[in-house]
Design an enzyme around this catalytic site. Sequence first.
Site, short mmCIF file in Angstrom:
data_model
loop_
_atom_site.label_atom_id
_atom_site.label_comp_id
_atom_site.label_asym_id
_atom_site.label_seq_id
_atom_site.Cartn_x
_atom_site.Cartn_y
_atom_site.Cartn_z
N SER A 202 11.22 17.46 -0.11
CA SER A 202 11.61 16.25 0.57
C SER A 202 10.93 16.14 1.93
O SER A 202 9.70 16.10 2.00
CB SER A 202 13.14 16.19 0.68
OG SER A 202 13.57 14.86 0.81
N ASP A 308 14.04 10.26 -9.47
CA ASP A 308 14.42 10.44 -8.07
C ASP A 308 14.60 9.06 -7.43
O ASP A 308 13.65 8.28 -7.30
CB ASP A 308 13.33 11.22 -7.33
CG ASP A 308 13.75 11.70 -5.95
OD1 ASP A 308 14.68 11.09 -5.37
OD2 ASP A 308 13.15 12.67 -5.45
N HIS A 339 16.70 13.92 -7.23
CA HIS A 339 16.11 14.60 -6.07
C HIS A 339 16.51 16.08 -6.10
O HIS A 339 17.38 16.53 -5.35
CB HIS A 339 16.63 13.92 -4.81
CG HIS A 339 15.82 14.16 -3.58
ND1 HIS A 339 14.49 13.80 -3.46
CD2 HIS A 339 16.14 14.72 -2.39
CE1 HIS A 339 14.05 14.12 -2.26
NE2 HIS A 339 15.04 14.68 -1.59
#
Length: 656
Positions: A202, A308, A339
């Site tokens: 991320s 995601d 995610h």
Amino acid sequence: MPIPVRRPLRLWRTFAAAATAVLLAVLVAPGAAQAASAPRASQPVYSYGNAIRESVWVDTRVDGDDDGRTDRVAVDVVRPREPAAQGRKIPVIMDASPYYSCCGRGNESQLKTYDAAGHVVQMPLYYDNYFVPRGYAFVAVDLAGTNRSDGCVDVGGRSDVQSAKAVVDWLNGRARGYTTRTGAARAEAVWSNGRTGMIGKSYDGTIANGVAATGVEGLETIVPISAISSWYDYYFQQGAPLYDSGPEWLSDYVESPAARARCAAVQQRLVDEAPRSGDWTSLWQERDYVKDAHKVKASVFVAHGMQDLNVRAKHFGQWWDALAKNGVTRKIWLSQTGHVDPFDYRRDAWVTTLHRWFDHELLGYDNGIDREPMADIERTPDHWSTDKVWPARTAAPTALHPGTGAAPGVGTLGLKSGRGTETFTDDPALNETDWAAQIDTSTPGKAGFVSRPLGKDLRLSGSSTVTVRATPTTASAHLSAVLVDLGPATVRDYAGAGEGITTRTDRSCHGASTTGDSSCFLTTRAATTDVDATVFSRGWADLGTYANPGKGRALTPGRAYTLTLRLAASDHVVPKGHRLALIVAGTDKDLIDPPSTRPTLTLDLSRTVARVPVVGGAGAFAAATAGSHRATPHATGADGVSPYRQDRPVPGGSNG
């Protein structure tokens, strides 16, 4: 289709020969016999408990908080003691993050912890536990404005990227490091050979992308997991706002209390230069790494969830395509999760693959990973296929045309150009799940177009576009376009709390442990649900960007506009007996914000087309839809996937 570009064989042979001479005796378990031609692997021969743990503050040469001195970022290091005692230099694995003190890393939201002397005790995740005994140093960098670092968080801008780039420079002798945050005593990375790999999920993986896009020398590889490639596309898509706040909220969320007090000017710039209009500004230009893909020298191993809905799949697709265009060595894993880190959906295989990747890229071991398939793709929960290259070599943009059907909003999808019009009214209370559930029913909130039932499997591999000719009734309008697999399936519950995984109570261990830093983490299993429709690619846009994707403008009611929506990359097989659907609608509830008005839009079907990457091209689509293969349409109701939870936009900050 692009093919993998490998580094010159001469370079690898030269480096591998040198590495063999120096490292063979120390990176192979004592007494282990290994044939000269066998694949090489670093072995856990060094003491983790006796490893050197130290902190350094590296000068970024940026004064982000305007206090009259350049910012220093805190760098926590864990490295094996034995190579240093023998005068041997080692490579580095680095994770630069804003989350080490505010939010935590990994599925268990681990934070850094320190002893009374300020030395790191617990490093989040398993990278140090696993790789330090194998002859790597692990370096965890606090981005400027976070934890023990100076400066301000500028959300993917110069300060963020320079926070990590300066550490790569320090590891290569080009930047200054200090033993304390404010003192003058220097710290040199004399133990480092300069070869650095960056990894992170991320926000962390985003910084890896950003640093690679500078072309910095010494960064040999990056492993961006669920990472952003352009910050504009995290907050907007073609002018349509994806969230109700901008980067200033994220900056405030991750900054240390001290930074929050001194960084008001940076916060204000994030407000002023990121207007909610969705217009492209210099702020977004600076935070677009895709445009600088030609500078990337590092190899790139991408991992991303195709479902995601935080860092959406467009990010990996546009980054991947740009890297391919510029001949970058690449590898990719695509899961059906949201995610989620691969450590939490395919743990053993991931750790093994990551180990081999770093051995190859940082130690120069000829272990064959560069000759293996480029892509691993999850087809159904926990079932994977591989591809020699990705997207599939025979995937070709195939024009699929919507046509009118027997009822309004229930149209056809095929190779022949359509005629007529379809009309829908934006309903902000509905989302893609609602549209798909009513695909065979005339409803006012969407226009649906469906292929004939398939007589053969049909694979789509890559990115799609949908070009529409739309006439609005109001001065503003948002559009959504989604591709849907209509038919029963068991999928990961990507919109549920675990985004496709369920965390169990038992643990598995990867690496060595100390009292303060365990290598054992909670295991997971796939969280699945039964569905009758699967949305597998999405795109959104503000119709007001029809003339310029970087600047929206008011629409003239009754005037027709042409706009192309760019859908997220995906790799999906629509099975025999299922149908492929295209849905065009307005606001996709919880995935984009609604416009200021509630327009009705009319589509000119003769000038509306989807271009999708069909493996085998138009011929494969024609063959799959030939004949009268029967499917039984039935009311789908809810499609089984949990309702998406629209939280504040934090890329990986809560379970990252």
